[in-house]
Scaffold this motif. Structure first.
Motif, short mmCIF file in Angstrom:
data_model
loop_
_atom_site.label_atom_id
_atom_site.label_comp_id
_atom_site.label_asym_id
_atom_site.label_seq_id
_atom_site.Cartn_x
_atom_site.Cartn_y
_atom_site.Cartn_z
N THR A 2 0.83 -1.19 0.00
CA THR A 2 0.00 0.00 0.00
C THR A 2 0.87 1.24 0.00
N ASP A 4 0.65 5.50 0.23
CA ASP A 4 -0.23 6.59 0.64
C ASP A 4 -0.01 7.81 -0.24
N GLY A 132 -12.32 6.01 2.32
CA GLY A 132 -11.18 6.16 3.22
C GLY A 132 -10.00 6.92 2.65
N TRP A 133 -9.56 6.77 1.46
CA TRP A 133 -9.98 5.95 0.33
C TRP A 133 -8.95 4.84 0.14
N ARG A 134 -9.41 3.63 -0.06
CA ARG A 134 -8.52 2.52 -0.37
C ARG A 134 -8.93 1.95 -1.73
N SER A 143 -3.79 3.85 -1.08
CA SER A 143 -4.70 4.64 -0.25
C SER A 143 -4.43 6.11 -0.48
N ARG A 145 -6.03 10.34 0.69
CA ARG A 145 -6.96 11.16 1.48
C ARG A 145 -8.14 11.63 0.63
#
Length: 352
Positions: A2, A4, A132-134, A143, A145
């Motif tokens: 993942t 960010d 969330g965003w995933r 992921s 924001r």
């Protein structure tokens, strides 16, 4: 693994790439995912109207676009179902109407977003989405924001979130690139026919783009008419687009903005699709950076205000050829009326 990001943008067409370029230039960690591999063709009339140039200047790509093979457009012709023709001149200039294949134009914008720092993942399809965003994709999980949906009229983001409205299945659009006849140089021609619509325009480099739109049951008639008028090779690559219209989606949600055709589908005959994609993508980025997501909805509404009647008129003219015949007949007696309409369409646009 993942990763960010501050913002994830789905779709690398003009809306997504413009949004990604502005966000990345501001220093935001920006992810741009695209299911295709660029360069790729897109069903479009390939035209840029004059309103695009200020945005392209702000993005720093105007000269790069001009350096690509393209056509300067000098005339538009309207042909009614009865064969009545109206010719309107255009003024070729560095900030005038041009036609450029989307495979070239979109690649310039995507390269600019990448150059400014956006992480670009091509051949990456969105498969699942959690607030969330995933994002689950064919290239892994990410992921962010904030999320931007810039993935077109059949938006996967909107579908996964239950926001995609039903679409009108009244028409089908086809597009192909053909060798350009000499008489088509620097020209746009819009044919309104008893069984549909045909638009052609020079895109430079010895090619024209041919666009056909008809109800499904009349499409064979329209293709037969096109085959009798143009030299269409047996192995021509036809690209298809549908739907040509659907209800709009509210463009602002919690940490989610929707841009371009994903938010509101523009009728392909007005030539404004690329402009609205660029404008709404840039607008979304500006409001996101300012932390004013609710303000994007109001700004988005202002962007389209005063233009929707042109979209409705264009759709009606194709579905009801007698209307196109009446408009063009009237324009012969009142040319100012057509100039008013084309001031709305050609003054800022020329073809789909």
């Amino acid at each position: 693994m993942t990763t960010d990001f501050d913002v994830a943008i789905v779709g690398a067409g003009p809306a997504g790439s413009a949004c990604a370029a502005v966000c990345a230039q501001a220093g935001w960690r920006t992810l741009l995912i695209e299911k295709a591999r660029f360069p790729r063709d897109k069903v479009c009339g390939d035209c840029l109207n004059p309103a695009c140039w200020p945005i392209l200047e702000r993005l720093g790509v105007a000269d790069r676009v001009r350096a690509q093979p393209h056509a300067q457009l000098a005339q538009i012709t309207f042909i009614s179902p009865r064969g009545r023709e109206l010719h309107l001149p255009l003024t070729p200039s560095d900030t005038g109407e041009i036609a450029i294949p989307r495979r070239l134009f979109d690649a310039v914008l995507l390269d600019r977003a990448r150059e400014l720092g956006a992480e670009v993942r091509e051949e990456t399809a969105l498969t699942a989405l959690e607030k969330g965003w995933r994002l689950q994709t064919t290239s892994g999980a990410f992921s962010a924001r904030h999320l931007i949906a810039a993935d077109g009229r059949n938006s996967t983001v909107a579908r996964l979130l239950g926001l995609l409205p039903g679409a009108a299945r009244d028409r089908i659009g086809l597009q192909a690139h053909l060798a350009a006849p000499p008489e088509m140089r620097q020209r746009v021609a819009m044919h309104f026919l008893p069984f549909g619509y045909c638009g052609t325009n020079d895109v430079g480099h010895g090619q024209i783009v041919l666009c056909l739109v008809a109800r499904p049951e009349r499409l064979p008639d329209l293709k037969s008419w096109a085959a009798s008028r143009f030299v269409i090779p047996d192995d021509v690559e036809w690209r298809t687009i549908t739907p040509l219209s659907r209800a709009p989606i509210p463009p602002a949600h919690d940490h989610l903005l929707i841009t371009g055709d994903a938010a509101r589908v523009v009728e392909p005959f007005t030539g404004e699709g690329i402009y609205y994609a660029l404008a709404s993508g840039e607008l979304a980025a500006r409001h996101l950076l300012a932390g004013d997501l609710p303000g994007y909805a109001a700004a988005h509404a202002r962007l389209y205000r005063g233009r929707l009647w042109v979209n409705q008129l264009a759709r009606a003219a194709v579905l009801h050829p007698w209307l196109a015949d009446g408009i063009l007949e009237c324009a012969h007696h009142f040319p100012g009326a057509l100039r008013f309409l084309t001031g709305k369409v050609i003054g800022s646009a020329v073809a789909a």
